[in-house]
Design an enzyme around this catalytic site. Structure first.
Site, PDB file in Angstrom:
ATOM      1  N   TYR A 177      -6.122  -5.415  17.463  1.00  0.00           N
ATOM      2  CA  TYR A 177      -6.075  -4.663  16.208  1.00  0.00           C
ATOM      3  C   TYR A 177      -7.223  -3.660  16.140  1.00  0.00           C
ATOM      4  CZ  TYR A 177      -5.673  -3.682  11.210  1.00  0.00           C
ATOM      5  OH  TYR A 177      -5.533  -3.054  10.003  1.00  0.00           O
TER       6      TYR A 177
ATOM      7  N   THR B 218      -3.040  -7.771  -0.860  1.00  0.00           N
ATOM      8  CA  THR B 218      -1.596  -7.588  -0.751  1.00  0.00           C
ATOM      9  C   THR B 218      -0.954  -8.931  -0.414  1.00  0.00           C
ATOM     10  OG1 THR B 218      -1.496  -7.185   1.631  1.00  0.00           O
ATOM     11  CG2 THR B 218      -2.060  -5.295   0.220  1.00  0.00           C
TER      12      THR B 218
ATOM     13  N   VAL C 273      -7.637  -5.673   1.658  1.00  0.00           N
ATOM     14  CA  VAL C 273      -6.845  -5.256   0.513  1.00  0.00           C
ATOM     15  C   VAL C 273      -6.013  -6.430   0.018  1.00  0.00           C
ATOM     16  CG1 VAL C 273      -5.173  -3.572  -0.351  1.00  0.00           C
ATOM     17  CG2 VAL C 273      -6.739  -2.943   1.502  1.00  0.00           C
TER      18      VAL C 273
ATOM     19  N   ASP D  15      12.832   2.805  12.508  1.00  0.00           N
ATOM     20  CA  ASP D  15      11.859   2.135  13.376  1.00  0.00           C
ATOM     21  C   ASP D  15      10.928   3.211  13.925  1.00  0.00           C
ATOM     22  OD1 ASP D  15      10.402   0.865  15.350  1.00  0.00           O
ATOM     23  OD2 ASP D  15      12.147   0.073  16.417  1.00  0.00           O
TER      24      ASP D  15
ATOM     25  N   ILE E  23       0.835  -1.201   0.000  1.00  0.00           N
ATOM     26  CA  ILE E  23       0.000   0.000   0.000  1.00  0.00           C
ATOM     27  C   ILE E  23       0.871   1.252   0.000  1.00  0.00           C
ATOM     28  CG2 ILE E  23      -1.707   1.316   1.290  1.00  0.00           C
ATOM     29  CD1 ILE E  23      -2.887  -1.349   2.244  1.00  0.00           C
TER      30      ILE E  23
ATOM     31  N   LYS F 150      -6.807   0.564  15.797  1.00  0.00           N
ATOM     32  CA  LYS F 150      -7.332   1.376  14.693  1.00  0.00           C
ATOM     33  C   LYS F 150      -8.405   2.358  15.155  1.00  0.00           C
ATOM     34  CE  LYS F 150      -4.586  -0.195  11.583  1.00  0.00           C
ATOM     35  NZ  LYS F 150      -3.562   0.689  10.977  1.00  0.00           N
TER      36      LYS F 150
END
Length: 264
Positions: A171, A206, A204, A66, A18, A175
């Site tokens: 997760y 990927t 997506v 990083d 992305i 977000k």
């Protein structure tokens, strides 16, 4: 159709699918100075090679860093400004997935890692991007007479920042936090000439989305009105739009790029 972008773009996660698509998108719409930041130096080399082949007029600066380290982020921003003189667009795209599991069965180390990358990393990038942007002279953007703007930031959240799915508590939390940061900074910096928005991609296509994962998500994808995965370029188009003058009166939004998933 071009968005008539110009200036300097700063893209994190630029070594991934992305982030690479975002870099190409900015180049396609007129940006000729692009900084790509990633911990994955090999991925940055691939992005640099792709831009060199397709947009040889673009000057690409690869910065290996990083993004969970404040020192590394500060130095990355300083390096980009030292090279290009400014940061007009920032796409904070770097992030990680995992782990799957119930909260009661999740390892605290996994929680810390996801939050460090997905939340602290975005926060640190915004901190130093905003610090730089507010010092810059405003540029005229938008249609008609135009409006003064010092910079535009686009954070990558997720549709899981707008809703939730089972077994992804960590997760989902990370977000949602990105959207909280986005909305707060959009308010705090609106009158300083900086817009802050977020995109919320769905699933997506990927390399990170393994065939086994695609099979597990098959029924979910089928329930999406468009019935397919997004392509990285479609996510990149949304980033470029929100960064552009066409979005000059848009700030604090969480834009789904999900094929209609959140509308069902």
């Amino acid at each position: 159709m071009g968005l008539d972008l110009s200036g300097v773009a700063f893209i994190t996660g630029a070594g991934g699918s992305i982030g690479q698509a975002v870099a190409v998108g900015f180049a396609r719409h007129g940006v000729t100075k692009i900084a790509g930041v990633d911990i994955n130096s090999k991925g940055l080399e691939e992005t640099a090679a792709l831009l060199s082949r397709t947009y040889p007029e673009v000057e690409f600066l690869a910065v290996t860093a990083d993004l969970t380290s404040e020192t590394a982020v500060r130095e990355a921003v300083q390096q980009v400004v030292g090279k290009f003189g400014a940061i007009h667009y920032a796409a904070n795209n770097a992030g990680i997935g995992r782990p799957f599991g119930l909260t009661g069965e999740t390892n605290a180390d996994d929680y810390d890692r996801v939050m460090q990358v997905n939340v602290k990393g975005v926060w640190l990038c915004e901190k130093y991007e905003l610090e730089q942007m507010v010092k810059q002279a405003p540029r005229t953007v938008g249609s008609g007479a135009g409006v003064p703007e010092r910079g535009a930031i686009v954070n990558t959240a997720s549709i899981l920042g707008l809703l939730a799915m089972p077994l992804l508590g960590v997760y989902n939390t990370s977000k949602h936090a990105v959207l909280g940061l986005t909305r707060t900074d959009a308010i705090d910096y609106a009158r300083k000439g900086v817009r802050v928005n977020a995109i919320c991609p769905g699933f997506v296509d990927t390399p990170l989305l393994l065939d086994s994962t695609k099979k597990a998500l098959a029924s979910t994808i089928d329930r999406t009105p468009q019935g397919r995965l997004a392509q990285p370029e479609e996510v990149a188009d949304a980033v470029c739009f929100l960064a552009s003058g066409l979005a000059s009166h848009i700030t604090g939004v969480a834009l789904p790029v999900d094929g209609g998933f959140t509308a069902t």
